[in-house]
Design a protein around this motif. Structure first.
Motif, mmCIF file in Angstrom:
data_model
loop_
_atom_site.group_PDB
_atom_site.id
_atom_site.type_symbol
_atom_site.label_atom_id
_atom_site.label_comp_id
_atom_site.label_asym_id
_atom_site.label_seq_id
_atom_site.Cartn_x
_atom_site.Cartn_y
_atom_site.Cartn_z
ATOM 1 N N SER A 105 26.940 -32.215 29.621
ATOM 2 C CA SER A 105 25.518 -32.063 29.313
ATOM 3 C C SER A 105 25.265 -32.027 27.805
ATOM 4 O O SER A 105 24.399 -32.742 27.283
ATOM 5 N N ILE A 106 26.027 -31.177 27.100
ATOM 6 C CA ILE A 106 25.781 -31.056 25.658
ATOM 7 C C ILE A 106 26.117 -32.346 24.928
ATOM 8 O O ILE A 106 25.485 -32.710 23.935
ATOM 9 N N THR A 107 27.107 -33.073 25.447
ATOM 10 C CA THR A 107 27.474 -34.339 24.801
ATOM 11 C C THR A 107 26.383 -35.382 24.966
ATOM 12 O O THR A 107 25.986 -36.046 23.998
ATOM 13 N N VAL A 108 25.869 -35.552 26.201
ATOM 14 C CA VAL A 108 24.838 -36.579 26.393
ATOM 15 C C VAL A 108 23.548 -36.199 25.679
ATOM 16 O O VAL A 108 22.812 -37.069 25.184
ATOM 17 N N VAL A 109 23.246 -34.899 25.607
ATOM 18 C CA VAL A 109 22.033 -34.462 24.902
ATOM 19 C C VAL A 109 22.138 -34.755 23.405
ATOM 20 O O VAL A 109 21.211 -35.299 22.789
ATOM 21 N N CYS A 110 23.281 -34.418 22.821
ATOM 22 C CA CYS A 110 23.430 -34.599 21.369
ATOM 23 C C CYS A 110 23.617 -36.063 20.982
ATOM 24 O O CYS A 110 23.216 -36.470 19.884
ATOM 25 N N HIS A 111 24.214 -36.859 21.887
ATOM 26 C CA HIS A 111 24.365 -38.286 21.571
ATOM 27 C C HIS A 111 23.020 -38.962 21.338
ATOM 28 O O HIS A 111 22.949 -39.956 20.589
ATOM 29 N N GLN A 112 21.969 -38.473 21.952
ATOM 30 C CA GLN A 112 20.659 -39.117 21.802
ATOM 31 C C GLN A 112 20.139 -39.030 20.358
ATOM 32 O O GLN A 112 19.288 -39.804 19.945
ATOM 33 N N TRP A 113 20.653 -38.062 19.599
ATOM 34 C CA TRP A 113 20.248 -37.898 18.192
ATOM 35 C C TRP A 113 21.159 -38.661 17.241
ATOM 36 O O TRP A 113 20.891 -38.694 16.032
ATOM 37 N N LEU A 114 22.227 -39.244 17.778
ATOM 38 C CA LEU A 114 23.214 -39.882 16.924
ATOM 39 C C LEU A 114 23.265 -41.391 17.058
ATOM 40 O O LEU A 114 23.979 -42.050 16.287
ATOM 41 N N CYS A 115 22.572 -41.951 18.042
ATOM 42 C CA CYS A 115 22.635 -43.393 18.223
ATOM 43 C C CYS A 115 21.301 -43.907 18.755
ATOM 44 O O CYS A 115 20.405 -43.125 19.095
ATOM 45 N N ALA A 116 21.178 -45.217 18.812
ATOM 46 C CA ALA A 116 19.963 -45.868 19.280
ATOM 47 C C ALA A 116 19.789 -45.666 20.787
ATOM 48 O O ALA A 116 20.731 -45.267 21.481
ATOM 49 N N GLU A 156 18.228 -34.522 31.348
ATOM 50 C CA GLU A 156 18.442 -33.836 30.067
ATOM 51 C C GLU A 156 18.557 -34.848 28.927
ATOM 52 O O GLU A 156 17.985 -34.655 27.839
ATOM 53 N N ALA A 157 19.304 -35.912 29.182
ATOM 54 C CA ALA A 157 19.447 -36.946 28.149
ATOM 55 C C ALA A 157 18.097 -37.580 27.831
ATOM 56 O O ALA A 157 17.764 -37.811 26.660
ATOM 57 N N ALA A 158 17.309 -37.866 28.876
ATOM 58 C CA ALA A 158 15.992 -38.474 28.656
ATOM 59 C C ALA A 158 15.077 -37.523 27.886
ATOM 60 O O ALA A 158 14.335 -37.947 26.984
ATOM 61 N N LEU A 159 15.110 -36.231 28.213
ATOM 62 C CA LEU A 159 14.277 -35.255 27.500
ATOM 63 C C LEU A 159 14.692 -35.140 26.038
ATOM 64 O O LEU A 159 13.843 -35.024 25.145
ATOM 65 N N SER A 160 16.002 -35.168 25.788
ATOM 66 C CA SER A 160 16.479 -35.104 24.408
ATOM 67 C C SER A 160 16.019 -36.316 23.615
ATOM 68 O O SER A 160 15.563 -36.200 22.474
ATOM 69 N N ARG A 161 16.123 -37.504 24.244
ATOM 70 C CA ARG A 161 15.645 -38.722 23.572
ATOM 71 C C ARG A 161 14.145 -38.645 23.317
ATOM 72 O O ARG A 161 13.661 -39.000 22.228
#
Length: 374
Positions: A105-116, A156-161
């Motif tokens: 979860s934390i990885t997919v959430v934070c990846h959204q801030w690091l890539c397109a 979670e990933a979509a919300l982070s993006r």
């Protein structure tokens, strides 16, 4: 792996991007290590300790270069998911208490801030698939029970993006507002500079050609005066912009003395001696005094005037006085530029001030002052 590195955008947008990446790396690293450390309490030490050690080493490598190793980071977390059976099947608990779920979860959430967006979506799907596959390997009968949890990870990933998009747009709006304000400020400064140039040109016209032509047209001079040719030449130099302001300081006593000698009225000049003044205010004081003398010649009905010059350490005062017919300053028409632009505005632009003290039948005093600052 393509990384979302904006090459444009204003300072607020760029700072939000940098801050978002920095905190994403920090949160991802800290949460992963804390969650992984918990496995030593629920799994045999000889199997859990190597996993924690590997993740610690990887995190140390990942920290300074996160945006360049996103694919490798995804592969590391995917390997943890696929090998969870050999660590301890308990780590794949069928709820959100599993540390592996937390790591994913934390990885997919934070990846959204690091890539397109597209790479972020691909990495997210890869990790969710790895988690489902690892669960199927460990417990083939129960892996479908984890589908709702996987859907939540995708959410979670979509919300982070979405949060990143909103925050970046807010920064972009701040940049646009700042750019608009800066553009308005520049336009205002340009307009003010143009108005100042126009006022200075009109003041120069009033002080030079208009004054000379008025004197000739009203018969104040016959056209044969020896000083008239020199004045006409000076007027042309002023209007053509060839009277450059010198650098340094000028002796105001010398400037005003020359002005008094060229005046059309007799001038009694009282000065304490040399008065060095920076060039810009010195010229403004001298030209304002010259306009005051022209007003004496045109309107006062007398042929004499008195100029008094005094100064202290930081204040220079220059007064032009006559004992002529005087006038009511409040009754002067606003279109008359002699007082408002040739004297008052000119002194204000040079950082000084001007005051006119007059009354009908009691003469006129034009008081000029410039104060050094700092």
């Amino acid at each position: 792996m393509p990384v979302d590195r904006p090459t444009s955008g204003g300072p607020a947008e760029r700072e939000i991007e940098r801050t978002g990446r920095r905190y994403a790396v920090l949160v991802r690293t800290v949460v992963l290590l804390l969650a992984a450390s918990l496995t030593v309490f629920v799994a045999p030490f000889e199997r859990s300790a190597p996993v924690v050690a590997v993740l610690a080493v990887w995190s140390a490598f990942y920290w300074p270069r996160a945006t360049r190793v996103l694919a490798a980071d995804t592969a590391v977390i995917a390997a943890v998911c696929l090998g969870a059976r050999w660590i301890d099947p308990a780590v794949l608990a069928h709820d959100s208490t599993s540390w592996v779920v937390v790591a994913v979860s934390i990885t997919v959430v934070c990846h959204q801030w690091l890539c397109a967006p597209v790479p972020g979506a691909v990495l997210t799907v890869v990790l969710v698939a790895a988690y489902l596959t690892g669960t199927a390997i460990a417990d083939p009968a129960r892996w479908p029970d984890l589908l709702p949890l996987c859907l939540w990870i995708l959410a979670e990933a979509a919300l982070s993006r979405g949060l990143r998009v909103l925050v970046v747009r807010a920064g972009r709006a701040v940049d646009l507002a700042s750019a608009g304000a800066a553009s308005t400020r520049r336009a205002t400064e340009i307009a003010a500079a143009r108005r100042a140039d126009e006022r200075e040109h009109l003041a120069a016209m009033h002080d030079t050609v208009a004054a000379t032509m008025l004197a000739i047209g009203t018969g104040m001079v016959t056209g044969r005066e020896p000083w008239l040719a020199d004045r006409a030449a000076r007027d042309l130099r002023v209007l053509s912009g060839r009277l450059d302001v010198p650098d340094g300081r000028l002796d105001l006593t010398e400037l005003v003395g020359e002005l008094a000698r060229q005046s059309r009225v007799s001038v009694d000049f009282d000065s304490p001696g040399p008065v060095p003044v920076p060039a810009v205010p010195a010229i403004a004081l001298c030209r304002s005094a010259g306009e005051a003398l022209e007003n004496v010649a045109r309107h006062a009905g007398v042929t004499t005037a008195r100029i008094s010059l005094s100064h202290t350490d930081d204040v220079v005062r220059l007064e032009v006085a006559d004992t002529g017919r005087g006038f009511d300053p409040a009754a002067v028409h606003p279109h008359r530029r002699g007082l408002s632009e040739s004297i008052v505005d000119r002194m204000a632009r040079a950082g000084g001030s001007a005051a006119v003290v007059a009354a009908p039948g009691r003469g006129t005093r034009v008081q000029l002052e410039w104060r050094a600052h700092g």
